[in-house]
Design a protein around this motif. Structure first.
Motif, PDB file in Angstrom:
ATOM      1  N   SER A   1       0.023   1.051  -3.933  1.00  0.00           N
ATOM      2  CA  SER A   1       0.280   1.459  -2.552  1.00  0.00           C
ATOM      3  C   SER A   1       1.015   0.308  -1.869  1.00  0.00           C
ATOM      4  O   SER A   1       0.976  -0.845  -2.330  1.00  0.00           O
TER       5      SER A   1
ATOM      6  N   THR B   1       0.221  -1.242   0.772  1.00  0.00           N
ATOM      7  CA  THR B   1      -0.748  -2.292   1.153  1.00  0.00           C
ATOM      8  C   THR B   1      -1.084  -3.177  -0.044  1.00  0.00           C
ATOM      9  O   THR B   1      -1.065  -4.418   0.046  1.00  0.00           O
ATOM     10  N   GLN B   2      -1.391  -2.538  -1.180  1.00  0.00           N
ATOM     11  CA  GLN B   2      -1.731  -3.320  -2.381  1.00  0.00           C
ATOM     12  C   GLN B   2      -0.552  -4.188  -2.796  1.00  0.00           C
ATOM     13  O   GLN B   2      -0.729  -5.323  -3.248  1.00  0.00           O
TER      14      GLN B   2
ATOM     15  N   LEU C   1      -2.105   5.053   5.199  1.00  0.00           N
ATOM     16  CA  LEU C   1      -3.069   4.200   4.498  1.00  0.00           C
ATOM     17  C   LEU C   1      -4.214   5.064   3.967  1.00  0.00           C
ATOM     18  O   LEU C   1      -4.724   5.926   4.681  1.00  0.00           O
TER      19      LEU C   1
ATOM     20  N   ASP D   1      -6.928   1.233   1.346  1.00  0.00           N
ATOM     21  CA  ASP D   1      -5.887   0.359   1.929  1.00  0.00           C
ATOM     22  C   ASP D   1      -6.403  -0.241   3.241  1.00  0.00           C
ATOM     23  O   ASP D   1      -6.241  -1.438   3.504  1.00  0.00           O
TER      24      ASP D   1
END
Ligand SMILES: O=c1[nH]c(=O)c2nc[nH]c2[nH]1
Length: 457
Positions: free
Chosen positions: A262, A264-265, A285, A289
């Motif tokens: 993702s 965020t990751q 998200l 996340d």
């Protein structure tokens, strides 16, 4: 008593400030004592034994300023996501989708700032306009080239606005036009380092904050090498980070496909998800996340207007606040079409109402697809525009508390062309709601940044 040794001015009046996502305080007829450094030395209530004495002494010393009837003191707004070069196209091309808007309009415009005369004209107008709209602190994306970024930093310094500014990094040839990109990952990292150092030097000579920010445009336009390098620079300089994250279907899917993670990751993997990171949009998200934001102390720059135009979804602000995330508010010029944080607060509230009910009139309320309990009101909007921004940027501002810097403005309901009305039937709490829903630039009749009055243009 410290008064008159430390204090350069005293303001008497009624103020509103947020005390949390669900609460606010009304400081009725208080005295606000501002010291030489522009920091609130004390806030004195009329019930305080010292009140009359301080009032008299400040009046005798000629340092007292009294707010008039129907004038209120508000904390300066903190706009955590503004694309400075896009001011020249504000209101334009908003019928396009994000990739077209970027490639056909935004990149050519941002490239034009190589001409520093052009940069000087537009940036001065932008900074003056934001100040006139009550924004005492702004976090800016500059452009790829450092000469105009330095012009922006100098203008913020001379106009008197706290500014967090990033040299935009975009180096991936497959995603960026030849005429507007960093020539290599190393060139982008060198230029970022140069700008961080430049801001550090400028900051040591100015009263307000001028801070360099590590600024990958977004993962799609950046190589892995540059993203890891920017993560290293953020760590080395303990610098803030800003970017866009999970902003739309296309972008979210693109990062997933490229990195297997993702958005965020992926920011975390590159070292770009820190407690000094502010990520615009953050609409798509997952709950895990969101947990990563919380764990690493990263903040959302909620951009309700641009989310409507480009995200195709609404950021669930209420849910994220309840999860304990740091959330600030932004205009997102120019994917957001207004310099007014009043407009952003209003749109944040309205978007949350639509999220809560769903929007397809042909379905029953149950089938309409809304997400219940998503509604935010003026309290959360006011919080995000002030305390939320201060929390995201780690600054002691956004409230009228001892130790906070005095970034504030006078909101005058009786200003020329005001559309904010106060009647005898209105309580002070009503007035805060009225100010948030009807406030406009013309209501702002005086403004201070770190205690210093700023001329409004
Ligand atoms: O709203 C946006 N504005 C931008 O300039 C941008 N760049 C990448 N993604 C973006 N989103």
């Amino acid at each position: 008593m410290t008064f008159l040794t430390n204090c350069s001015s005293v303001i008497r009046g009624t103020a509103f400030h947020s005390t949390g996502p669900n609460s606010f305080d009304i400081l009725e007829d208080h005295l606000f004592l501002v010291d030489e450094a522009g920091v609130l030395d004390d806030v004195i209530s009329p019930k305080d034994d010292r009140y009359d004495n301080i009032l008299r002494r400040s009046e005798d010393a000629g340092s007292l300023q009294r707010l008039k009837s129907q004038q209120y003191l508000l904390p300066g707004f903190i706009d955590t996501h503004v694309h400075a070069p896009q001011w020249a196209q504000v209101g334009k091309a908003l019928d396009a989708d994000l990739p077209v808007w970027l490639n056909d309009y935004t990149f050519p415009l941002e490239a034009a700032y190589k001409n520093t005369d052009f940069a000087e004209t537009i940036y001065k107008d932008l900074v003056q306009t934001l100040l006139a709209n009550g924004t005492t602190t702004a976090q800016y994306f500059g452009s790829v080239h450092n000469e105009p970024n330095k012009v922006l930093a100098e203008i913020c310094a001379s106009e008197g606005q706290h500014a967090y500014i990033g040299k935009v990094v975009m180096d991936l040839p497959s995603q960026c036009p030849d005429y507007y990109r960093d020539s290599s990952p190393q060139a982008a990292l060198n230029a970022t380092e140069d700008f961080l150092t430049y801001c550090r030097n400028l900051n040591s000579r100015t009263r307000q904050d001028i801070v360099g920010v590590v600024t990958p445009r977004f993962i799609p336009t950046c190589s892995d090498e540059v993203l890891y390098g920017l993560g290293d620079l953020a760590r080395h300089y303990d610098a803030p980070v800003q970017s866009h994250c999970s902003e739309g279907d296309w972008e979210h899917a693109h990062v997933l496909e490229r990195t297997g993670l993702s958005d965020t990751q992926a920011h975390l993997k590159y070292g770009l998800l820190t407690n000094k990171t502010t990520l615009a949009h953050s609409v798509y998200l997952s709950d895990s996340d969101a947990e990563l934001y919380k764990e690493h102390g990263a903040a959302i720059a909620h951009s309700p207007l641009s989310n409507i135009l480009f995200a195709g979804a609404v950021c669930p602000v209420k849910r994220r606040l309840e999860q304990g995330l740091s959330i600030s508010l932004a205009t997102d010029i120019s994917a957001g079409y207004t310099p007014s944080m009043f407009d952003s607060m209003r749109q944040a509230i309205l978007s949350s109402r639509l999220l809560s009910t769903g929007t397809d009139f042909s379905k029953s309320p149950i089938e309409r697809g809304g997400i219940p309990a998503s509604v935010i009101d003026f309290r959360q909007a006011f919080y995000m525009a002030t305390v939320g921004g201060a929390t995201a940027l780690h600054v002691n501002a956004g409230q009228f508390r001892k130790g906070c810097r005095f970034d504030a403005f006078v909101f005058d309901c009786l200003a020329s062309q005001s559309q904010t009305r106060q009647y005898d039937t209105d309580s002070l709490a009503d007035m805060l709601q009225k100010i948030i829903f009807t406030g406009q630039r013309q209501n702002i009749t005086a403004l201070w940044v770190s205690g210093r009055p700023v001329s409004l243009h």
